[in-house]
Design a protein around this motif. Sequence first.
Motif, PDB file in Angstrom:
ATOM      1  N   CYS A  91       1.462  16.914  35.752  1.00  0.00           N
ATOM      2  CA  CYS A  91       1.372  17.055  34.295  1.00  0.00           C
ATOM      3  C   CYS A  91      -0.083  16.938  33.888  1.00  0.00           C
ATOM      4  N   THR A  92      -0.538  17.906  33.102  1.00  0.00           N
ATOM      5  CA  THR A  92      -1.938  17.908  32.669  1.00  0.00           C
ATOM      6  C   THR A  92      -2.056  17.639  31.164  1.00  0.00           C
ATOM      7  N   CYS A  93      -0.959  17.192  30.548  1.00  0.00           N
ATOM      8  CA  CYS A  93      -0.999  16.934  29.097  1.00  0.00           C
ATOM      9  C   CYS A  93      -1.801  15.667  28.799  1.00  0.00           C
ATOM     10  N   TYR A 119       8.809  12.363  26.953  1.00  0.00           N
ATOM     11  CA  TYR A 119       8.005  13.553  27.252  1.00  0.00           C
ATOM     12  C   TYR A 119       8.784  14.837  26.940  1.00  0.00           C
ATOM     13  N   THR A 122       6.735  19.794  28.627  1.00  0.00           N
ATOM     14  CA  THR A 122       5.779  20.908  28.623  1.00  0.00           C
ATOM     15  C   THR A 122       5.434  21.427  30.030  1.00  0.00           C
ATOM     16  N   CYS A 123       5.198  20.510  30.973  1.00  0.00           N
ATOM     17  CA  CYS A 123       4.723  20.918  32.310  1.00  0.00           C
ATOM     18  C   CYS A 123       5.839  21.050  33.344  1.00  0.00           C
TER      19      CYS A 123
END
Length: 272
Positions: A91-93, A119, A122-123
């Motif tokens: 995850c890069t959020c 969460y 998104t990823c």
Amino acid sequence: MITRFAPSPTGPLHLGHAWAAMVADDLGKMLLRIEDIDQSRARPEWEAAIYDDLHWMGLDWPTPVMRQSDRLTSYTAALDRLWDAGALYRCTCNRRDIQTAASAPQENAPLLGPDGIVYPGTCRGASRTGPRPDGMALRLDADAVPNLSWTERGNPRSMSADTFVRSIGDIVIARREMGTSYHLAVTIDDAAQGIDLVTRGEDLAEATPIHVALQRLLDLPTPTYHHHDLVRDADGRRLAKRDDARSIASYRSSGWLAGDLIAHLRRSRIAP
Ligand code: GLU
Ligand code: ZN
């Protein structure tokens, strides 16, 4: 029972810690574990102060003491296993991304879980094949978590797989800067130390389903849990979360005897 006291050497022990150590010592054979995965905040002098304060209280424990910074290969092995099972994704959020994505479609405030906003996923589509990414946050896919059950102070507790997905979601189990997390380290180390009764403050109770989930996914035994009440100040506010909670060292230097401090805590759980 084998219990543990697991402080982080990031500051002085306060009365909440004293109470946690007393409960661990009362309810079993207490092992000590130094939770120093946050190397940006851990200091050797705080670790030395932990030993000093606990000895002053009359507590003892077997040595050598487990130190989490010595255990990174165990955490890495567990991550490899979860990665190979397809249960992790990178995850890069950042915090802002999560806030925005979680609030976007709904009118309601984002749902809060044990680690903050649940969460929004998104990823989730990030590739799960190839070697496990290093130096990145890794999330545990909540869909991999089965129905859970455990025991809290003699009472059966459970959480369905469905509730886990909705109320906890895909939590971070390897933080980018640490290569592990509180949840992963504590679960692996409780098993490695043979802890069969986890005692800790009730402020950590909501993390328990995460730890039980990791136990299931990693084939580790599930200990019994005992979340104890917290020490409060005279106004009833919990000390554990307050920065200005007086340290054990400050009681020592103002002339308190260990026996008197301990007796006071046992009697009232209110900071003198
Ligand atoms: N290291 C945590 C703390 O200092 C305690 C972890 C636990 O008992 O699970 O509050
Ligand atoms: Zn993400």
